[in-house]
Design a protein around this motif. Sequence first.
Motif, PDB file in Angstrom:
ATOM      1  N   ASN A 113       4.082 -19.379  -8.482  1.00  0.00           N
ATOM      2  CA  ASN A 113       5.494 -19.060  -8.904  1.00  0.00           C
ATOM      3  C   ASN A 113       5.854 -18.004  -9.679  1.00  0.00           C
ATOM      4  O   ASN A 113       7.010 -17.605 -10.300  1.00  0.00           O
ATOM      5  N   ALA A 114       4.652 -17.416 -10.437  1.00  0.00           N
ATOM      6  CA  ALA A 114       4.641 -16.706 -11.727  1.00  0.00           C
ATOM      7  C   ALA A 114       5.245 -14.894 -11.195  1.00  0.00           C
ATOM      8  O   ALA A 114       5.340 -14.380 -12.167  1.00  0.00           O
ATOM      9  N   GLY A 115       5.419 -14.947 -10.070  1.00  0.00           N
ATOM     10  CA  GLY A 115       5.679 -13.732  -9.472  1.00  0.00           C
ATOM     11  C   GLY A 115       4.583 -12.603  -9.577  1.00  0.00           C
ATOM     12  O   GLY A 115       3.667 -12.739  -9.110  1.00  0.00           O
ATOM     13  N   LEU A 116       5.110 -11.377 -10.430  1.00  0.00           N
ATOM     14  CA  LEU A 116       4.305 -10.348 -10.491  1.00  0.00           C
ATOM     15  C   LEU A 116       2.955 -10.711 -11.025  1.00  0.00           C
ATOM     16  O   LEU A 116       1.698 -10.536 -10.590  1.00  0.00           O
ATOM     17  N   PRO A 117       2.731 -11.422 -12.232  1.00  0.00           N
ATOM     18  CA  PRO A 117       1.225 -11.709 -12.306  1.00  0.00           C
ATOM     19  C   PRO A 117       0.256 -12.591 -11.526  1.00  0.00           C
ATOM     20  O   PRO A 117      -0.865 -12.154 -11.324  1.00  0.00           O
ATOM     21  N   TYR A 118       0.837 -13.327 -10.538  1.00  0.00           N
ATOM     22  CA  TYR A 118       0.248 -14.132  -9.550  1.00  0.00           C
ATOM     23  C   TYR A 118      -0.094 -12.817  -8.518  1.00  0.00           C
ATOM     24  O   TYR A 118      -1.228 -12.813  -7.988  1.00  0.00           O
ATOM     25  N   SER A 119       0.852 -12.026  -8.082  1.00  0.00           N
ATOM     26  CA  SER A 119       0.566 -11.125  -7.274  1.00  0.00           C
ATOM     27  C   SER A 119      -0.479 -10.060  -7.749  1.00  0.00           C
ATOM     28  O   SER A 119      -1.401  -9.609  -6.845  1.00  0.00           O
ATOM     29  N   GLU A 120      -0.514  -9.599  -9.044  1.00  0.00           N
ATOM     30  CA  GLU A 120      -1.592  -8.680  -9.355  1.00  0.00           C
ATOM     31  C   GLU A 120      -2.928  -9.285  -9.287  1.00  0.00           C
ATOM     32  O   GLU A 120      -3.843  -8.615  -9.160  1.00  0.00           O
ATOM     33  N   LEU A 121      -3.296 -10.631  -9.222  1.00  0.00           N
ATOM     34  CA  LEU A 121      -4.473 -11.272  -9.254  1.00  0.00           C
ATOM     35  C   LEU A 121      -4.870 -11.541  -7.856  1.00  0.00           C
ATOM     36  O   LEU A 121      -5.864 -11.553  -7.623  1.00  0.00           O
ATOM     37  N   THR A 122      -3.822 -11.922  -6.889  1.00  0.00           N
ATOM     38  CA  THR A 122      -4.218 -11.981  -5.385  1.00  0.00           C
ATOM     39  C   THR A 122      -3.975 -11.163  -4.517  1.00  0.00           C
ATOM     40  O   THR A 122      -4.473 -11.349  -3.290  1.00  0.00           O
ATOM     41  N   TYR A 123      -3.133 -10.220  -4.736  1.00  0.00           N
ATOM     42  CA  TYR A 123      -2.908  -9.213  -3.824  1.00  0.00           C
ATOM     43  C   TYR A 123      -3.440  -7.827  -4.205  1.00  0.00           C
ATOM     44  O   TYR A 123      -2.878  -7.109  -5.078  1.00  0.00           O
ATOM     45  N   ILE A 124      -4.320  -7.388  -3.760  1.00  0.00           N
ATOM     46  CA  ILE A 124      -5.231  -6.274  -4.330  1.00  0.00           C
ATOM     47  C   ILE A 124      -5.151  -4.924  -3.738  1.00  0.00           C
ATOM     48  O   ILE A 124      -5.322  -4.690  -2.414  1.00  0.00           O
ATOM     49  N   ASP A 125      -4.821  -3.929  -4.371  1.00  0.00           N
ATOM     50  CA  ASP A 125      -4.527  -2.650  -3.798  1.00  0.00           C
ATOM     51  C   ASP A 125      -5.808  -1.952  -3.346  1.00  0.00           C
ATOM     52  O   ASP A 125      -6.778  -1.858  -4.013  1.00  0.00           O
ATOM     53  N   ARG A 126      -5.854  -1.990  -1.861  1.00  0.00           N
ATOM     54  CA  ARG A 126      -7.137  -1.047  -1.201  1.00  0.00           C
ATOM     55  C   ARG A 126      -8.404  -2.046  -1.550  1.00  0.00           C
ATOM     56  O   ARG A 126      -9.529  -1.447  -1.728  1.00  0.00           O
ATOM     57  N   GLY A 127      -8.097  -3.342  -1.817  1.00  0.00           N
ATOM     58  CA  GLY A 127      -9.036  -4.225  -1.972  1.00  0.00           C
ATOM     59  C   GLY A 127     -10.196  -4.652  -0.608  1.00  0.00           C
ATOM     60  O   GLY A 127     -11.352  -5.154  -0.842  1.00  0.00           O
ATOM     61  N   GLN A 128      -9.647  -4.277   0.565  1.00  0.00           N
ATOM     62  CA  GLN A 128     -10.422  -4.460   1.868  1.00  0.00           C
ATOM     63  C   GLN A 128     -11.058  -3.029   2.180  1.00  0.00           C
ATOM     64  O   GLN A 128     -10.389  -2.249   2.374  1.00  0.00           O
ATOM     65  N   LYS A 129     -12.453  -3.054   2.304  1.00  0.00           N
ATOM     66  CA  LYS A 129     -13.134  -2.038   2.309  1.00  0.00           C
ATOM     67  C   LYS A 129     -14.027  -2.316   3.944  1.00  0.00           C
ATOM     68  O   LYS A 129     -14.547  -3.317   4.171  1.00  0.00           O
ATOM     69  N   THR A 130     -13.885  -1.085   4.587  1.00  0.00           N
ATOM     70  CA  THR A 130     -14.332  -1.127   5.836  1.00  0.00           C
ATOM     71  C   THR A 130     -15.133   0.024   6.319  1.00  0.00           C
ATOM     72  O   THR A 130     -14.875   1.405   5.708  1.00  0.00           O
ATOM     73  N   GLN A 131     -16.384  -0.119   6.911  1.00  0.00           N
ATOM     74  CA  GLN A 131     -16.939   1.098   7.454  1.00  0.00           C
ATOM     75  C   GLN A 131     -17.366   1.084   8.851  1.00  0.00           C
ATOM     76  O   GLN A 131     -17.873  -0.187   9.223  1.00  0.00           O
ATOM     77  N   LYS A 132     -17.324   1.766   9.494  1.00  0.00           N
ATOM     78  CA  LYS A 132     -17.715   1.626  11.097  1.00  0.00           C
ATOM     79  C   LYS A 132     -18.305   2.983  11.582  1.00  0.00           C
ATOM     80  O   LYS A 132     -17.874   4.087  11.191  1.00  0.00           O
ATOM     81  N   GLU A 133     -19.283   2.809  12.451  1.00  0.00           N
ATOM     82  CA  GLU A 133     -19.793   3.909  13.126  1.00  0.00           C
ATOM     83  C   GLU A 133     -20.161   3.646  14.427  1.00  0.00           C
ATOM     84  O   GLU A 133     -20.530   2.338  14.826  1.00  0.00           O
ATOM     85  N   TYR A 134     -19.951   4.631  15.593  1.00  0.00           N
ATOM     86  CA  TYR A 134     -20.566   4.312  16.873  1.00  0.00           C
ATOM     87  C   TYR A 134     -20.926   5.757  17.428  1.00  0.00           C
ATOM     88  O   TYR A 134     -20.123   6.734  17.047  1.00  0.00           O
TER      89      TYR A 134
END
Length: 426
Positions: A113-134
């Motif tokens: 319930n710390a608000g912004l400090p907790y969000s900054e640790l657990t909710y990451i800007d563009r933290g999910q990376k994906t590569q795909k080819e076909y």
Amino acid sequence: SYGFPKIQWISNDDYYDHFKRNPAHFTTNANNNYRSGVGTSKYAREVISATYFRGDAAFFNRRLQFVGGIRAEQTNVKASGPLTDPTRAFQRDANGNVLRGPTGTALLIVPTNAGLPYSELTYIDRGQKTQKEYLRLFPNLNVSYSVLENLTARFAYYQSVGRPDFNQYAGGLTLPDTSAPVTTNTVISVNNAGIKAWSAETYKVRLEYYFERVGALNIGAYQRDFKNFFGSVRFPATPEFLALYDLDRDEYGIYDVTTNHNLSTTVRMTGLEIDYKQALTFLPHWARGVQAFANASTNRATGDGSANFAGFTPLTVNWGASLTRPKFAVRLNWNYRAPQRRGLIGVNLNNSIEASTYNWGSKRLYTDVNADYNIRRNLTAFVNMRNVADQTEDSKIYGPNTPDYAKFRQRVDYGSAWSIGLRGSF
């Protein structure tokens, strides 16, 4: 139209002016701002490289002609989106092991319930990376045969593709709290980056008959089979799926994944088309310059995935006539659209929403009139009248057993748009 007053809307300009004059009247929340920014911070880049081979051949004094070939497309996608990972707030020792309290609960760097400090640790800007080819191959063939001098038969075969939108790769990844007990609601939630693009295989036939110098009559039919449409699925995490997102098999292999996948069923679309256009030269001399046209198309979709066709219109008909003289021209057009099936409504028994309940656009008939009068060689007066009969656009929601009185949802009256003016070239 129903006795209600006009809807009042806030003026964005006045609202912003009030903010500039009275900033103390407004509040902001740093945590909400951060989460909103991360949630909309997505990136995707798609590169499609293609090559093709084409061949032409003709036989029987060019009465029989073939045009065909194959196209190869290599697709490469890189994307990133928001990452939700509660484990990033865990305290760890020098070896990366989670520190736990006396009851075995993971110790947190900051409370949830710390608000912004907790969000900054657990909710990451563009933290999910994906590569795909076909790689996809698209063969095609077009054949025409001159049955008679004014009668041509045509056949076509081709394949096409529908790629997932960028949100499929940049939509974000939500991971479970690995310190909490595993329940039916503890899942890995993500769009499936490994999903295949849906494909379609089409066969078309067409007969074209030409009236000498005055018109044509064309009749055609087609069959199109769609494969690998998208649907929702839940399944135990597999090593292949975890590898797509660089997730540790030992840590996340015990969880289920909620994502989307390719449907195994095939959707078949069939249709019939007819086009007619002719100058009515058999009319009396005073009616010279009259032309008539009409065209219609019908479509039918069958199969478990047919709900993917939002905006599906089973019947469209256009017809009209024109009168052309040296000094003026008048054109009348009619456009009819049968009830249009839009989005599928999810089943909700509490609200009495049954299966196969859709949003619908009601049938409607547009009438348009256009006229030009040549005042002189470089100056023309014109009148364009769109939707002369003031046809409204109605929306409905109904399923197989919805009574008529409960179907109506909304009516939009766009009115009849008339444009009158002069058009010149100098």
